[in-house]
Design an enzyme around this catalytic site. Structure first.
Site, mmCIF file in Angstrom:
data_model
loop_
_atom_site.group_PDB
_atom_site.id
_atom_site.type_symbol
_atom_site.label_atom_id
_atom_site.label_comp_id
_atom_site.label_asym_id
_atom_site.label_seq_id
_atom_site.Cartn_x
_atom_site.Cartn_y
_atom_site.Cartn_z
ATOM 1 N N PRO A 2 0.816 -1.222 0.000
ATOM 2 C CA PRO A 2 0.000 0.000 0.000
ATOM 3 C C PRO A 2 0.842 1.261 0.000
ATOM 4 O O PRO A 2 1.584 1.515 0.930
ATOM 5 C CB PRO A 2 -0.801 -0.113 1.300
ATOM 6 N N GLU A 3 0.748 2.008 -1.060
ATOM 7 C CA GLU A 3 1.332 3.344 -1.129
ATOM 8 C C GLU A 3 0.150 4.310 -1.260
ATOM 9 O O GLU A 3 -0.989 3.924 -1.047
ATOM 10 C CB GLU A 3 2.299 3.453 -2.315
ATOM 11 N N LYS A 58 0.772 7.963 3.054
ATOM 12 C CA LYS A 58 0.238 6.615 3.238
ATOM 13 C C LYS A 58 -0.525 6.482 4.553
ATOM 14 O O LYS A 58 -0.969 5.387 4.895
ATOM 15 C CB LYS A 58 1.380 5.604 3.232
ATOM 16 N N ARG A 265 16.771 -1.049 -0.620
ATOM 17 C CA ARG A 265 15.558 -1.314 -1.401
ATOM 18 C C ARG A 265 15.953 -1.614 -2.839
ATOM 19 O O ARG A 265 16.826 -0.946 -3.408
ATOM 20 C CB ARG A 265 14.632 -0.084 -1.396
#
Length: 307
Positions: A2-3, A58, A265
DNA sequence: GCAAGCCTGACC
DNA sequence: GGTCAGGCTTGC
């Protein structure tokens, strides 16, 4: 994952279903996902009516009117990596990893919080606490002006990828849309924000807004875990141009999409469309090459297997 | 082993 | 203050 577009989709789904409704009961099945004391969380929410919903980046905040003291509090929801908020009938059997149930009065419905990896958190906040959370977050990504964006880039020396993920600067982007925005703007993820040419910086500002706008219109991206409040997956996955496409041909030029690790990342980019700027040379490039080798040995092979 | 958001702490 | 690594978590 979820962004911003996924959280916005959850907000838009929740709003008509829960606005004005009173919370009859709260059941915490797993206190791990609650920030603060679970008992205080339950008593804080019970009996309150849902007044409005807000989002910044978010973070989702559900404003509650507490009848007894005529005061207000907020339910802060952070979905983390695999958090799901659904509105369902109380009769529907609980899925595994359901951690919180919020029973609504005047019906047989409830709001459920489910989170396989438990990176997400629910918190009952005072108005002061929610303001503190809000001020910690930079401008909401779709709202940031070009001048704000350029000013925030000034003098920054780390990788632009990490800069885009910093929620204190700009809130709402996660790994997926950061990679997609950099591809859209034709900027290498290791470029330094403070050294980008002005036209590139402007392109990135436009790209961030464009990518997020498109993703919101398509109800977000789903891999395995993200669903909206009715349990539906997002539709943006098929529109992704670089994210998790390591080794696949660039949709613009055909070159093989590459992967580097930045700030822990994975970052996906097209080496032709997003050329390495001159200022990215010694140590970051070495690090990039090193992590690319690692990707060749492990992750990339897995990606090939999946496809 | 890898994926990821968020927090903490180390280092410059 | 900026930057980044590490840890949390669990299914694949």
């Amino acid at each position: 994952m979820p962004e911003l577009p996924e959280v916005e989709t959850v907000l838009r789904g929740l709003k008509p279903r829960v606005s004005g409704r009173r919370i009859a009961a709260v059941e915490v099945l797993n206190p791990f996902v609650i920030t603060g004391q679970p008992d205080a969380f339950v008593t804080g929410l019970c009996g309150c009516s849902i007044a409005s919903l807000r989002r910044k980046g978010k973070a989702l905040a559900i404003e509650l009117e507490c009848n007894s003291a005529e005061s207000r509090c907020y339910l802060l929801v952070r979905l983390g990596m695999t958090g799901q908020v659904t509105v369902t009938s109380q009769d529907v059997p609980l899925q595994p990893h359901t951690h919180v149930r919020i029973l609504l009065e005047g019906g047989k419905e409830e709001v459920r919080y489910r989170d396989v990896r438990r990176f997400g958190r629910l918190r009952c906040c005072t108005p002061e606490e929610i303001e503190a959370v809000w001020t910690q977050l930079g401008p909401d990504a779709p709202e940031i002006s070009e001048s704000q964006f350029l000013k925030a880039m000034h003098g920054r020396q780390g990788a632009v990828k990490g800069w885009l993920l910093n929620q204190q600067i700009l809130s709402g982007l996660g790994n997926v849309y950061a990679d997609e925005a950099l591809f859209e703007a034709r900027i290498h993820p290791l470029a330094q924000p403070g050294r980008l040419p002005i036209d590139a910086a402007r392109r990135l500002h436009r790209a961030v807004k464009k990518v997020l706008k498109r993703a919101v219109a398509m109800q977000g991206t789903s891999f395995r875990d993200y669903i909206d409040i009715e349990g539906r997956p997002g539709n943006f996955s098929s529109k992704l141009r670089v994210y998790q496409r390591t080794g696949e041909p660039c949709r613009r030029c055909g070159r093989s999409i590459q992967r580097v690790v930045i700030s822990g990342r994975s970052s996906h980019f097209c080496p032709r469309c997003q050329p390495r700027p001159r200022h990215v040379s010694s140590s970051p490039a070495r690090r990039a090459r090193k992590s690319e080798k690692a990707a060749n040995l492990s992750g990339r092979r897995q990606v090939f297997k999946q496809r």
